[in-house]
Design an enzyme around this catalytic site. Structure first.
Site, PDB file in Angstrom:
ATOM      1  N   ASP A 146       2.756  17.867 -23.244  1.00 25.15           N
ATOM      2  CA  ASP A 146       4.151  17.452 -23.092  1.00 25.15           C
ATOM      3  C   ASP A 146       4.461  16.294 -24.042  1.00 25.15           C
ATOM      4  O   ASP A 146       5.453  16.309 -24.781  1.00 25.15           O
ATOM      5  CB  ASP A 146       4.376  17.011 -21.632  1.00 25.15           C
ATOM      6  CG  ASP A 146       5.835  16.809 -21.321  1.00 25.15           C
ATOM      7  OD1 ASP A 146       6.683  17.259 -22.112  1.00 25.15           O
ATOM      8  OD2 ASP A 146       6.141  16.184 -20.290  1.00 25.15           O
ATOM      9  N   ASP A 203      -5.955  10.199 -28.241  1.00 29.62           N
ATOM     10  CA  ASP A 203      -5.447   8.982 -28.883  1.00 29.62           C
ATOM     11  C   ASP A 203      -5.618   9.063 -30.401  1.00 29.62           C
ATOM     12  O   ASP A 203      -4.690   8.764 -31.170  1.00 29.62           O
ATOM     13  CB  ASP A 203      -6.126   7.729 -28.301  1.00 29.62           C
ATOM     14  CG  ASP A 203      -7.620   7.908 -28.063  1.00 29.62           C
ATOM     15  OD1 ASP A 203      -8.107   9.036 -28.189  1.00 29.62           O
ATOM     16  OD2 ASP A 203      -8.297   6.907 -27.764  1.00 29.62           O
ATOM     17  N   LYS A 253      -9.505  14.068 -23.650  1.00 24.07           N
ATOM     18  CA  LYS A 253     -10.019  12.702 -23.502  1.00 24.07           C
ATOM     19  C   LYS A 253     -11.336  12.812 -22.719  1.00 24.07           C
ATOM     20  O   LYS A 253     -11.540  12.166 -21.680  1.00 24.07           O
ATOM     21  CB  LYS A 253      -8.965  11.857 -22.768  1.00 24.07           C
ATOM     22  CG  LYS A 253      -9.240  10.385 -22.748  1.00 24.07           C
ATOM     23  CD  LYS A 253      -9.015   9.696 -24.078  1.00 24.07           C
ATOM     24  CE  LYS A 253      -9.352   8.223 -23.979  1.00 24.07           C
ATOM     25  NZ  LYS A 253      -9.456   7.563 -25.277  1.00 24.07           N
ATOM     26  N   TYR A 291       0.424  17.512 -13.854  1.00 25.59           N
ATOM     27  CA  TYR A 291       1.745  18.105 -13.612  1.00 25.59           C
ATOM     28  C   TYR A 291       1.730  19.175 -12.528  1.00 25.59           C
ATOM     29  O   TYR A 291       2.743  19.809 -12.267  1.00 25.59           O
ATOM     30  CB  TYR A 291       2.296  18.727 -14.904  1.00 25.59           C
ATOM     31  CG  TYR A 291       2.900  17.729 -15.850  1.00 25.59           C
ATOM     32  CD1 TYR A 291       2.513  16.392 -15.834  1.00 25.59           C
ATOM     33  CD2 TYR A 291       3.854  18.116 -16.774  1.00 25.59           C
ATOM     34  CE1 TYR A 291       3.054  15.476 -16.715  1.00 25.59           C
ATOM     35  CE2 TYR A 291       4.407  17.207 -17.655  1.00 25.59           C
ATOM     36  CZ  TYR A 291       4.003  15.888 -17.623  1.00 25.59           C
ATOM     37  OH  TYR A 291       4.541  14.990 -18.494  1.00 25.59           O
TER      38      TYR A 291
END
Ligand code: NAD
Length: 378
Positions: A260, A236, A202, A135
């Site tokens: 987000d 995840d 991740k 972002y």
């Protein structure tokens, strides 16, 4: 003692929910000096910009603001005021508590059916890093000369083929910004009687960016050992756990993009936008606002739910150290939601329920309730 706070009513339903929050904050007994300033559509008409310098200066001076939602004009060349505010004031932490309230319909799942939703007694807080990650806005458009040059450099450096018509986004994650956000999350946990911080990442795939986030988070968390428990999880797996057992989470700290996405997921777990408060916090200033937008089609109808904005006001009280007033306001909101009578249309089982009340009436019910709540401190 009184608090001087910048109040930005905003666009669409903003002035109505901001009015409701202001009334509730005044009814806590705390003294306020409201420094009312413009941003958004009204400001464009008067100042030719949606974010006038005098509004920014007011927030810098007062260090605390409460803000109604602001419409992002489409096709005018003006960028999002919300993004600009975060950048200009370096509001690096986005904080979104997600708590289930009795009386607010939680989503039922197919196998559980009504009343058997796993989304009860959810009480977690998302802390999202606001300044970097995908972002950061470092993007290169497909088929531009600069992008083609970048692709050939990246291919040479990495040995990985990239399609020549690819667009590229850059994901910066720094130790500096990660240290700042994880420290913030741990301090938030301590200040708000929370027990655990979960870093979400991740790092198994993005070894350098998310790997640095994880390594830094672990290093910071070690300083809080014995005071705040720490764990880390893959993003995840976290999504699945949030849907199956959201009660296992307390404070979650995440890089910008995952933050987000998961903050909307968690708002959905507890009944949606009408009850989701938030804050953007930096070292110099803090801006409190509902998660929802300006819902222009409801403007001026005295119809929408003021709770998200009122709970943002309660967060502001806590930020100011007024825990007692914040507890009173939180508990009055919870009581009105639990009663389910003086609530807006979105909180009724049937959206056309004629017993639904308006924005003002719900705020008044919360104010009345505040006079009688007995604080139960856990
Ligand atoms: P929105 O949140 O304004 O509205 C989506 C729908 O959610 C509404 O139609 C309504 O059904 C429901 N809703 C929202 N708030 C509600 C409330 N308080 N009570 C009951 N129902 C409520 O989202 P949108 O339509 O995507 O955005 C409208 C404008 O708001 C856009 O210009 C967008 O850029 C802006 N926006 C601003 C902020 C902000 O200022 N922080 C945040 C999100 C969107």
């Amino acid at each position: 003692m009184s608090y001087r706070v910048t109040l930005i009513p905003g666009d669409g339903i903003g002035p109505e929910v901001a009015w409701a929050a202001r009334q509730c904050l005044e009814a806590t007994g705390i003294a306020w000096q409201w420094d009312e300033r413009m941003a958004g559509e009204a400001a464009i008409a008067r100042f030719k910009t949606p974010l006038p310098e005098e509004t920014l200066q007011s927030i810098r001076d007062n260090r605390v603001a409460i803000k109604g939602p602001i419409t992002t004009p489409i096709g005018t060349g003006f960028r999002s005021v919300n993004v600009a505010l975060r950048k200009q004031l370096n509001l690096f932490a986005c904080v979104r508590p997600c708590r289930s309230f009795a009386g607010v319909p939680a989503p039922a799942i197919a196998t559980g059916g009504p009343g058997r939703s796993p989304f009860q007694r959810v009480d977690l807080v998302i802390v999202r890093e606001n300044t970097e990650d995908l972002y950061a806005g470092i993007e290169f458009a497909s088929r531009q000369a600069q992008t083609t040059e970048l692709i050939s450099q990246l291919t040479a450096w990495s040995g990985q083929p990239i399609q020549p018509d690819a667009a590229i986004s850059i994901k910066p994650i720094s130790a500096t910004a990660t240290e700042r956000i994880v420290t913030f999350a741990c301090e938030y946990a301590l200040a708000n009687r929370r027990k655990k911080v979960t870093a979400v990442h991740k790092a198994n795939i993005m070894k350098f960016t998310d790997g640095l986030f994880l390594e830094t988070a672990r290093r910071v968390a070690a300083r809080y050992e014995g005071r705040v428990a720490f764990e880390d999880r893959l993003v995840d797996a976290t999504c699945m756990q949030l849907v199956l057992r959201p009660q296992e989470f307390d404070v979650l700290v995440l890089p910008n993009l995952y933050g987000d996405i998961l903050s909307d997921l968690c708002a959905g777990l507890v009944g949606g936008l009408g009850v989701a408060p938030g804050a953007n916090i930096g070292e110099e200033a803090a801006v409190f606002e509902a998660v929802h937008g300006s819902a222009p089609k409801y403007q001026g109808l005295n119809k929408v739910n003021p709770v998200a904005m009122i709970l943002s006001g309660a967060m502001m009280l806590r930020h100011l150290g007024e825990q007692g007033a914040a507890d009173r306001l939180d508990q009055a909101v919870a009581a009105v939601l639990r009663d389910g009578k003086a609530v807006t249309y979105d909180l009724k089982a049937e959206r056309n329920d004629p017993t639904a009340v308006g924005t003002k009436e719900m705020a008044r019910a919360i104010i009345e309730r505040m006079k009688t709540v007995h604080i139960s401190v856990p």
